[in-house]
Design an enzyme around this catalytic site. Sequence first.
Site, PDB file in Angstrom:
ATOM      1  N   ASP A 209       0.834  -1.199   0.000  1.00  0.00           N
ATOM      2  CA  ASP A 209       0.000   0.000   0.000  1.00  0.00           C
ATOM      3  C   ASP A 209       0.877   1.260   0.000  1.00  0.00           C
ATOM      4  OD1 ASP A 209      -2.839   0.921   0.359  1.00  0.00           O
ATOM      5  OD2 ASP A 209      -1.995   1.872   2.138  1.00  0.00           O
ATOM      6  N   HIS A 333     -10.133  -0.803  -6.251  1.00  0.00           N
ATOM      7  CA  HIS A 333     -11.145  -0.437  -5.256  1.00  0.00           C
ATOM      8  C   HIS A 333     -11.151   1.054  -4.936  1.00  0.00           C
ATOM      9  CE1 HIS A 333      -7.387  -0.843  -3.212  1.00  0.00           C
ATOM     10  NE2 HIS A 333      -7.882  -0.281  -2.132  1.00  0.00           N
TER      11      HIS A 333
END
Length: 536
Positions: A209, A333
């Site tokens: 991330d 997403h």
Amino acid sequence: MAPSRNESRTPTSWWRAGVIYQIYPRSFQDTNGDGIGDLPGVTARLDYLASLGIDAIWLSPFYPSPMADFGYDVADYEDVDPIFGTLPDFDALVAAAHERDIRVIIDLVPNHTSDAHPWFKEARASRDNPRRDWYIWRDPGPDGGPPNNWLSEFGGSAWTLDPTTGQYYYHAFLDRQPDLNWRNPQVVAAIHDVMRFWLARGVDGFRVDVIWHLMKDAQFRDNPPNPDYRAGTNPYFKLLPVHTTDLEEVQDVVAGLRRVVDDYPDRLLIGEIYLPIERLVAYYGADLSGAHLPFNFALLETAWEARAVERLVARYEAALPKGGWPNWVLGNHDRPRIHKRVGPDQARVAAMLLLTLRGTPTLYYGDEIGMAQVDIPPDRIQDPYEKNVPGIGMGRDGVRTPMQWDAGPFGGFSTVEPWLPLAPDFTEVNVAAEQGDPDSMLTLHRRLLVARRLHPALAEGAYVPLAAEGDLLLFRREREGERCLVALNFGGDPILAQVPEARGRVLASTFCDRDEEPVNGEIALRGHEGVILLCA
Ligand code: NOJ
Ligand code: CA
């Protein structure tokens, strides 16, 4: 470890020819009737994924979390949140995936923890706590306000005052997601241990991330104003984040993550990076010591025009370091669905593009059945980004709606009302309905994935641009004597193109109806059609 699926792949390069499928676990399959997807749900759907023909799944976070950012706020890096199941459920998922030759990539969130993580609870307990320096603390500015002008991507200052200890802590995202201090070697060691914990459990890699955020300026200098800021866009971009992201020093951190991964055979390191291509490619690292695949999100932002896409591919191919393997992404997403961005007809062309460009493709769950971006009624908004910066949070809830499995109650996703509403069209757009339909979006994806498997030119061949004129994009993929041409029509009008080298037969059309059709120097495309030709 999962064995290679075919012999043309060396054991160390499964991810070059492979196709990655992103699963947002909250929204894939609920098995215990709480309206939220879970890990046993993923396991239950592995046969579907095997039949689709993907090579690896990437799971968005499933760790214990207060869910302030739906799992991107991790409270324990080495466990599973009860909402998603248990560690034995995770082990069962990995074993069942490997039985089907599907690799498992997990999300590593090393930039920040949840404020509920024991590390942060200790750090905020007192200024002299041994873990204080695991996070980024500063005294207030001269006016008692934040120490500098750094902004949070999710709105407002990136600094929050901790009243107990009288200092501010830095958070690139929510105040409930304090950033770890990657200048502290103990933090580095702790995250490396987390990686080893999961590698030893058999995971095949990590998607890291916000990897370009990991280092911040040691002098805490203000970020300069952005002269190109456009009103109405995310206020985060009022400043150029030059002192908070993409620091030269971050490359050492990435190389450190890579060394951990390299201690295990055949594992993959992917980095999440939103940067212009020329900066993005730095994340392959000096001598390819960085991420195997720095995520390339450029297709998410490029104008949907043949010429623009060709220019983008050329720019990317030219920027890649020697030996650096490309990759492409059409959805995730955090960004609106491709179906919304280009419309349902072009979404089929986009699928063919994604699966025929040179480089590892990542498919977002649901795109393979043509799931739409869902309008979320205001009273059902869940996403903290959308709540903090209304209208700018990019509608992340609408791209995270439940997978549409069948036309039954709640789309086969759950037995109760799901955490986000289903798309209104789920009774027609779903796996069961598309399964037997010879020209559905699902059938198209299956066929494209089969074509990649059967034709190494498509999966690993060289890319040769041939034309980008009007709505036509034409390129060749070739490998060891095998040649494929890909012709895509980005518009609604038919195209007739004279292409002397186009001699052979149709391998696939986005309409799924031209198999084996002979081609002799002329390519005819209907509006919104793409074809792959196998040259004789
Ligand atoms: C990127 C993730 O993809 C996104 O969903 C998340 O909100 C931020 N990182 C913060 O972790
Ligand atoms: Ca559940």
